[in-house]
Scaffold this motif. Structure first.
Motif, PDB file in Angstrom:
ATOM      1  N   ALA A 245     -11.332 -14.388 -10.363  1.00 10.19           N
ATOM      2  CA  ALA A 245     -11.796 -14.322 -11.745  1.00 10.19           C
ATOM      3  C   ALA A 245     -13.048 -15.163 -11.923  1.00 10.19           C
ATOM      4  N   GLY A 246     -14.056 -14.597 -12.523  1.00  7.51           N
ATOM      5  CA  GLY A 246     -15.311 -15.319 -12.721  1.00  7.51           C
ATOM      6  C   GLY A 246     -16.209 -15.311 -11.509  1.00  7.51           C
ATOM      7  N   VAL A 247     -15.669 -14.881 -10.364  1.00  8.34           N
ATOM      8  CA  VAL A 247     -16.475 -14.783  -9.138  1.00  8.34           C
ATOM      9  C   VAL A 247     -16.924 -13.337  -8.944  1.00  8.34           C
ATOM     10  N   LEU A 248     -15.960 -12.432  -9.028  1.00 12.67           N
ATOM     11  CA  LEU A 248     -16.264 -11.005  -8.953  1.00 12.67           C
ATOM     12  C   LEU A 248     -16.374 -10.451 -10.372  1.00 12.67           C
ATOM     13  N   SER A 249     -17.186  -9.438 -10.541  1.00 18.57           N
ATOM     14  CA  SER A 249     -17.355  -8.829 -11.858  1.00 18.57           C
ATOM     15  C   SER A 249     -16.076  -8.112 -12.280  1.00 18.57           C
ATOM     16  N   ILE A 250     -15.965  -7.855 -13.565  1.00 10.98           N
ATOM     17  CA  ILE A 250     -14.810  -7.124 -14.096  1.00 10.98           C
ATOM     18  C   ILE A 250     -14.719  -5.742 -13.450  1.00 10.98           C
ATOM     19  N   ASN A 251     -15.863  -5.081 -13.290  1.00 11.32           N
ATOM     20  CA  ASN A 251     -15.850  -3.746 -12.683  1.00 11.32           C
ATOM     21  C   ASN A 251     -15.375  -3.793 -11.241  1.00 11.32           C
ATOM     22  N   THR A 252     -15.773  -4.845 -10.512  1.00 13.10           N
ATOM     23  CA  THR A 252     -15.328  -4.975  -9.117  1.00 13.10           C
ATOM     24  C   THR A 252     -13.824  -5.224  -9.048  1.00 13.10           C
ATOM     25  N   LEU A 253     -13.328  -6.115  -9.917  1.00  8.67           N
ATOM     26  CA  LEU A 253     -11.885  -6.364  -9.949  1.00  8.67           C
ATOM     27  C   LEU A 253     -11.120  -5.096 -10.324  1.00  8.67           C
ATOM     28  N   LYS A 254     -11.688  -4.331 -11.231  1.00  7.60           N
ATOM     29  CA  LYS A 254     -11.047  -3.067 -11.642  1.00  7.60           C
ATOM     30  C   LYS A 254     -10.974  -2.099 -10.465  1.00  7.60           C
ATOM     31  N   LEU A 255     -12.051  -2.047  -9.687  1.00  4.39           N
ATOM     32  CA  LEU A 255     -12.057  -1.182  -8.505  1.00  4.39           C
ATOM     33  C   LEU A 255     -11.028  -1.656  -7.481  1.00  4.39           C
ATOM     34  N   ARG A 256     -10.919  -2.991  -7.316  1.00  6.78           N
ATOM     35  CA  ARG A 256      -9.944  -3.536  -6.359  1.00  6.78           C
ATOM     36  C   ARG A 256      -8.518  -3.151  -6.768  1.00  6.78           C
ATOM     37  N   LEU A 257      -8.234  -3.212  -8.069  1.00  7.05           N
ATOM     38  CA  LEU A 257      -6.914  -2.815  -8.547  1.00  7.05           C
ATOM     39  C   LEU A 257      -6.670  -1.328  -8.312  1.00  7.05           C
ATOM     40  N   SER A 258      -7.695  -0.519  -8.532  1.00  2.00           N
ATOM     41  CA  SER A 258      -7.559   0.925  -8.297  1.00  2.00           C
ATOM     42  C   SER A 258      -7.278   1.211  -6.832  1.00  2.00           C
ATOM     43  N   ALA A 259      -7.945   0.469  -5.941  1.00  2.00           N
ATOM     44  CA  ALA A 259      -7.737   0.654  -4.509  1.00  2.00           C
ATOM     45  C   ALA A 259      -6.317   0.277  -4.104  1.00  2.00           C
ATOM     46  N   LEU A 260      -5.834  -0.831  -4.651  1.00  2.00           N
ATOM     47  CA  LEU A 260      -4.465  -1.257  -4.359  1.00  2.00           C
ATOM     48  C   LEU A 260      -3.450  -0.237  -4.893  1.00  2.00           C
ATOM     49  N   ALA A 261      -3.715   0.269  -6.083  1.00  2.00           N
ATOM     50  CA  ALA A 261      -2.826   1.276  -6.668  1.00  2.00           C
ATOM     51  C   ALA A 261      -2.798   2.530  -5.798  1.00  2.00           C
ATOM     52  N   GLN A 262      -3.988   2.964  -5.366  1.00  3.35           N
ATOM     53  CA  GLN A 262      -4.067   4.175  -4.540  1.00  3.35           C
ATOM     54  C   GLN A 262      -3.343   3.985  -3.212  1.00  3.35           C
ATOM     55  N   TRP A 263      -3.494   2.795  -2.606  1.00  2.11           N
ATOM     56  CA  TRP A 263      -2.836   2.540  -1.311  1.00  2.11           C
ATOM     57  C   TRP A 263      -1.319   2.611  -1.473  1.00  2.11           C
ATOM     58  N   HIS A 264      -0.788   1.966  -2.486  1.00  2.00           N
ATOM     59  CA  HIS A 264       0.670   1.948  -2.685  1.00  2.00           C
ATOM     60  C   HIS A 264       1.199   3.347  -3.004  1.00  2.00           C
ATOM     61  N   ASN A 265       0.489   4.078  -3.850  1.00  2.00           N
ATOM     62  CA  ASN A 265       0.936   5.433  -4.189  1.00  2.00           C
ATOM     63  C   ASN A 265       0.916   6.353  -2.975  1.00  2.00           C
ATOM     64  N   SER A 266      -0.144   6.244  -2.160  1.00  2.00           N
ATOM     65  CA  SER A 266      -0.249   7.115  -0.988  1.00  2.00           C
ATOM     66  C   SER A 266       0.789   6.779   0.078  1.00  2.00           C
ATOM     67  N   GLN A 267       1.241   5.527   0.091  1.00  2.00           N
ATOM     68  CA  GLN A 267       2.231   5.115   1.085  1.00  2.00           C
ATOM     69  C   GLN A 267       3.667   5.229   0.565  1.00  2.00           C
ATOM     70  N   GLY A 268       3.824   5.655  -0.663  1.00  2.00           N
ATOM     71  CA  GLY A 268       5.157   5.829  -1.222  1.00  2.00           C
ATOM     72  C   GLY A 268       5.789   4.572  -1.777  1.00  2.00           C
ATOM     73  N   PHE A 269       5.002   3.524  -1.996  1.00  2.00           N
ATOM     74  CA  PHE A 269       5.515   2.274  -2.549  1.00  2.00           C
ATOM     75  C   PHE A 269       5.276   2.212  -4.062  1.00  2.00           C
ATOM     76  N   ALA A 270       6.052   1.405  -4.729  1.00  2.00           N
ATOM     77  CA  ALA A 270       5.838   1.172  -6.161  1.00  2.00           C
ATOM     78  C   ALA A 270       4.494   0.481  -6.358  1.00  2.00           C
ATOM     79  N   ASP A 271       3.810   0.856  -7.413  1.00  2.00           N
ATOM     80  CA  ASP A 271       2.472   0.319  -7.677  1.00  2.00           C
ATOM     81  C   ASP A 271       2.578  -1.025  -8.398  1.00  2.00           C
ATOM     82  N   PRO A 272       2.223  -2.136  -7.738  1.00  2.00           N
ATOM     83  CA  PRO A 272       2.351  -3.458  -8.384  1.00  2.00           C
ATOM     84  C   PRO A 272       1.297  -3.698  -9.459  1.00  2.00           C
TER      85      PRO A 272
END
Length: 314
Positions: free
Chosen positions: A50-77
Motif C-alpha cells: 500500500a502506498g508503494v504500488l499504485s491502486i491500479n497495479t494492486l487491482k491488477l494483482r488481485l485480479s491475477a490472484l483471483a484468476q489463478w485460484h478460479n482456474s485451479q479450482g480453489f476458492a477465491d480469497p
C-alpha cells in the motif's frame, strides 16, 4: 498444447496473460507468498505494498490472484470481505491522481508530419531506402493512430488484407478483435480522407514504398531497409512516436501511444463533437473512460481541420 488449453489460452489476451503471470510471480517469488493463498495472506500482501504500488497495479494483482485460484479450482480469497475492506481503505488513504499521457495537439501533429515529409524527400533524393521507409511508415502510423483513435495494439495488428483505401475518399479497416470487442466478433472502422494530414494517402504511400501486398501493415525495418515478417510490437509504438516528436523539436518525455488517442479526443471535443458521437467513433463503452481522455478546452468549438471524420462502420 491440447485442444482445451488452446481455447483457454485464446480466451485471455496476450498482454493480460503476461501481466497476470508477472503478478503471480511477484506474489510468490518477490514477496514470498504461498499459493493457494488465504484471505489473510492477501491482506498482508496488500498492506505490504500500500502506498508503494499504485491502486491500479494492486487491482491488477488481485485480479491475477483471483484468476489463478478460479482456474485451479480453489476458492477465491480476494472476494473475502476483509480483503475488499482493506483495499477500500488503501484507496482512501493513498489516493493518487492517475497519470495520463500528454495529448498530441494538432499543431504538434503538423510539426511531426512536416518533419517526416522533409525526411522522406531528402531520403528519396539520396536514394536512402531505409530512411524513406521509416519516414513513410511512421507518418502512416501516427496519422492513422490519431484520426482513428486506435490503441497501439490495434495499429500493430492491422493486416493489409483487412484494409481498403481509396485515395481522396477514405478507407475501411477491419479488426478481428480489439479491447472494446469483448466477444471477438470483429469490427469495421472508417478513416477519413483529408485535405491535409491525410491518413489515407499516408497509408497508400507507405504500402507502395514498401511494396507490401499482405500481412501486417506496420513492421520493423532493419538498417539495410529490409522489412520484418511480423508486425511491430505494441511496446515499440512509444519509442517510435517519441523519436518522431524529438526530431520535430518537441519535448517527448510525457507522450505515449495513448497520446494519439487522447489527441484525437481532445481535438474532437474542442471541435464541438458531442460525447455520444465521440464514444461511438472511438469505441468507448463507458463514459468515465471517455472523460479521462478528453482535455478540457478553454476555446470550445475551435478547430484547425474542417473535415469531420465519419465512421459508417462503427
Amino acid at each position: 498444447m491440447n485442444e482445451l488449453e488452446r481455447y483457454l489460452q485464446a480466451a485471455t489476451r496476450d498482454n493480460t496473460r503476461r501481466s497476470y503471470q508477472a503478478a503471480i510471480e511477484h506474489f510468490e517469488v518477490s514477496w514470498g507468498g504461498f499459493l493457494p493463498a488465504t484471505s489473510d495472506s492477501v491482506v498482508r500482501y496488500l498492506m505490504a505494498h500500500a502506498g508503494v504500488l499504485s491502486i491500479n497495479t494492486l487491482k491488477l494483482r488481485l485480479s491475477a490472484l483471483a484468476q489463478w485460484h478460479n482456474s485451479q479450482g480453489f476458492a477465491d480469497p480476494t472476494k473475502a470481505p476483509l480483503v475488499r475492506k482493506v483495499f477500500k481503505g488503501i484507496r482512501a488513504l493513498h489516493p493518487a491522481r492517475e497519470k495520463q499521457a500528454e495529448p498530441l495537439e494538432l499543431q504538434h501533429l503538423e510539426q511531426v508530419v512536416a518533419r517526416l515529409d522533409a525526411q522522406a524527400s531528402l531520403a528519396l533524393a539520396a536514394d536512402d531506402r531505409p530512411t524513406l521507409l521509416r519516414a513513410r511508415r511512421d507518418k502512416a502510423l501516427i496519422l492513422l493512430g490519431f484520426w482513428r483513435g486506435f490503441r497501439s495494439d490495434e495499429l500493430c495488428r492491422l493486416e493489409i488484407e483487412h484494409v481498403r483505401p481509396v485515395a481522396g475518399t477514405g478507407m475501411t479497416l477491419y479488426l478481428p478483435r480489439s479491447k472494446s470487442d469483448r466477444e471477438n466478433l470483429g469490427k469495421t472502422y472508417q478513416a477519413p480522407a483529408l485535405q491535409r494530414l491525410c491518413p489515407v494517402q499516408a497509408y497508400i504511400d507507405w504500402i507502395n514504398s514498401a511494396a507490401l501486398v499482405r500481412g501486417p501493415v506496420f513492421r520493423g525495418i532493419d538498417r539495410w531497409g529490409h522489412l520484418g515478417e511480423e508486425g511491430l510490437h505494441a511496446n515499440s509504438v512509444i519509442p517510435l512516436l517519441r523519436q518522431a516528436l524529438e526530431r520535430a523539436g518537441i519535448a517527448a518525455e510525457h507522450y505515449t501511444s495513448h497520446s494519439l488517442r487522447r489527441g484525437f479526443a481532445t481535438w474532437a471535443h474542442r471541435s464541438g463533437w458531442d460525447l455520444k458521437s465521440l464514444m461511438s467513433y472511438v469505441g468507448w463503452k463507458d463514459m468515465k473512460s471517455a472523460m479521462r481522455y478528453i482535455e478540457a478546452s478553454p476555446f470550445p468549438g475551435m478547430s484547425l481541420v474542417t473535415e469531420k471524420p465519419v465512421d459508417q462502420g462503427a
